[in-house]
Design a protein around this motif. Structure first.
Motif, PDB file in Angstrom:
ATOM      1  N   TRP A 139     -41.453  22.565   5.653  1.00 42.51           N
ATOM      2  CA  TRP A 139     -40.144  22.091   5.229  1.00 42.51           C
ATOM      3  C   TRP A 139     -39.716  22.794   3.943  1.00 42.51           C
ATOM      4  N   ASN A 142     -33.363  22.873   0.798  1.00 36.32           N
ATOM      5  CA  ASN A 142     -32.123  23.649   0.707  1.00 36.32           C
ATOM      6  C   ASN A 142     -31.240  23.215  -0.450  1.00 36.32           C
ATOM      7  N   ARG A 156     -35.005  21.911   5.533  1.00 36.12           N
ATOM      8  CA  ARG A 156     -34.987  22.652   6.793  1.00 36.12           C
ATOM      9  C   ARG A 156     -36.423  22.849   7.257  1.00 36.12           C
ATOM     10  N   HIS A 158     -39.371  24.283   9.771  1.00 36.23           N
ATOM     11  CA  HIS A 158     -39.702  25.418  10.625  1.00 36.23           C
ATOM     12  C   HIS A 158     -40.939  25.087  11.459  1.00 36.23           C
ATOM     13  N   LEU A 165     -35.085  25.256  14.387  1.00 39.00           N
ATOM     14  CA  LEU A 165     -35.188  24.488  13.154  1.00 39.00           C
ATOM     15  C   LEU A 165     -34.909  23.010  13.405  1.00 39.00           C
ATOM     16  N   GLU A 167     -33.179  20.313  10.911  1.00 34.93           N
ATOM     17  CA  GLU A 167     -32.529  20.155   9.618  1.00 34.93           C
ATOM     18  C   GLU A 167     -32.302  18.674   9.357  1.00 34.93           C
ATOM     19  N   LYS A 169     -30.888  15.737   6.290  1.00 37.18           N
ATOM     20  CA  LYS A 169     -30.247  15.425   5.018  1.00 37.18           C
ATOM     21  C   LYS A 169     -30.325  13.923   4.802  1.00 37.18           C
ATOM     22  N   GLN A 274     -21.744  22.156  15.045  1.00 33.14           N
ATOM     23  CA  GLN A 274     -21.756  21.818  13.630  1.00 33.14           C
ATOM     24  C   GLN A 274     -20.448  21.173  13.191  1.00 33.14           C
ATOM     25  N   TYR A 335     -27.676  23.131  20.019  1.00 31.50           N
ATOM     26  CA  TYR A 335     -27.474  22.364  18.792  1.00 31.50           C
ATOM     27  C   TYR A 335     -27.234  20.895  19.154  1.00 31.50           C
TER      28      TYR A 335
END
Length: 396
Positions: A139, A142, A156, A158, A165, A167, A169, A274, A335
């Motif tokens: 991780w 970011n 993020r 990996h 990925l 991700e 938040k 996104q 996504y």
């Protein structure tokens, strides 16, 4: 009559503003990244937040050091504190100054890929599936923001054995409002907003209809023989999340009984681009609960085994899967993003916005004004007719 109606509308708006102000920031927060760790590199992220209220303090731990994204809530007294000791660059012990009143946690330990050959959207035990452990995920941090008005971290993840990925938040905003991004979930001083995105993850060549699901572990200090509960209720309207009228709530037993436990709240919707919009939305599905165990040597294990007997804890898991018939599966956009809130106490209930209240007030006020005007006109006319002056003629 018109001035009275205007005053009524103004009072309605002022009442709404007063209520909104009352639900403003009601906790003093402080937040730290890797507190007590002197040599933690960028791939080690543990956030500790402390939110002091009038009758308790909510301690939160957001941990990515052990691979498994983990969120732990601990409810203590107003003056309670939490101290973290480290073994090198890994958290070792979590020491509370006082006996915790309650604790609730959630972690994502696996990403599941399943072959949705029937194109139903949700994961099913009967379909081919593979589990990818997040134990060894790397991780990278970011972004972060640690202030008196917000605690936020974006990371993020990996994979070691595949492209793509994860991700995430996490955002703590200590006041009552709607999130800026769709699906505009409600955040409070007692909860944290969580966004999870599965980005460009390589699908298995053996699957022609790949979709992905998150495997969540839920832990609480409720009795082990009890169970979490979830419900889907209808919201007032779809003002904040167009086209989605449902809200899913997962509650711990203590939350169900006394509104004094943990909860997870989300709309049953995910997004395949996104730029989130109605056009890019798809369904989010929740499975049934299953009993399970806390993963050995995980942050959950370190936190709870020090203070509790693991056999006395309530530990269950669920799947959150994404998709709907005809959406082209994961490969259509590569996504998927999903949002939820995790918190303590009573899950927040949505209310009409100031704009909607004003529109409703005007919409109700105008017909009432017209009706009152009509009644007033009829009454005045009848009164004048009854009291009209008598005219005398020459014959009289």
């Amino acid at each position: 009559m018109l001035p009275i109606l205007i005053r009524m509308n103004i009072l309605t708006v002022l009442l709404f503003a007063i209520v909104s102000f009352a639900y403003g920031q009601d906790r003093k927060i402080s937040s730290y990244i890797n507190p007590g760790c002197s040599y933690c590199p960028p791939d080690k992220t543990l956030v500790y937040t402390k939110a002091i209220g009038s009758d308790n303090t909510i301690h939160q731990i957001w941990d990515f050091t052990g691979g498994l994204p983990t969120i732990i809530f601990v409810i203590g007294t107003v003056n309670s504190s939490l101290h973290i000791t480290w073994d090198g660059t890994n958290p070792d012990k979590f020491l509370m100054s006082d006996e915790p009143r309650y604790s609730f946690a959630a972690a994502i330990d696996k990403l599941y890929e399943y072959d949705d050959v029937e194109d139903v959207g949700h994961i099913d035990p009967s379909v081919p599936q593979k589990a990818y452990s997040l134990r060894h995920m790397y991780w990278a941090r970011n972004a972060s923001k640690m202030t008196e008005t917000e605690a936020m971290v974006a990371v993020r993840g990996h994979f070691q054995d595949r492209a793509g990925l994860l991700e995430m938040k996490l955002d703590l905003l200590p006041f009552n409002d709607y999130a800026v991004q769709l699906p505009h979930l409600i955040h409070t001083a007692n909860s944290t907003l969580v966004d999870v995105s599965v980005v460009n993850v390589t699908s298995s060549r053996a699957y022609n209809a790949s979709r992905f699901a998150l495997h969540l572990l839920l832990v609480s200090t409720d009795p082990a023989g009890d169970t979490m509960r979830y419900s889907m209720r209808r919201s007032l309207d779809d003002e904040h999340t167009p086209g989605v009228f449902e809200i899913v709530e997962i509650k711990t037993p203590e939350s169900s009984r006394n509104s004094d436990g943990g909860f997870i709240q989300f709309r049953p919707v995910a997004y395949t681009q996104q730029e989130r919009s109605v056009a890019s939305s798809t369904n989010a599905h929740i499975s049934n609960f299953n009993k399970t165990l806390i993963p050995a040597r995980s942050t959950l294990d370190k936190f709870y085994s020090y203070k509790y007997d693991p056999h006395d804890l309530l530990v269950q898991d669920i799947f959150i899967s994404f998709g709907e018939t005809g959406d082209g599966y994961y490969k259509q956009h590569n996504y998927t993003a999903w949002s939820f809130t995790i918190g303590y106490g009573e899950p927040p209930i949505e209310s009409f916005s100031l704009f909607v209240i004003v529109i409703i007030s005007i919409g109700l006020g105008v017909p009432v004004l017209l009706a009152l005007s009509g009644v007033t006109y009829v009454v005045v006319k009848k009164y004048r007719a009854r009291n009209a002056p008598t005219r005398f003629t020459d014959d009289d």
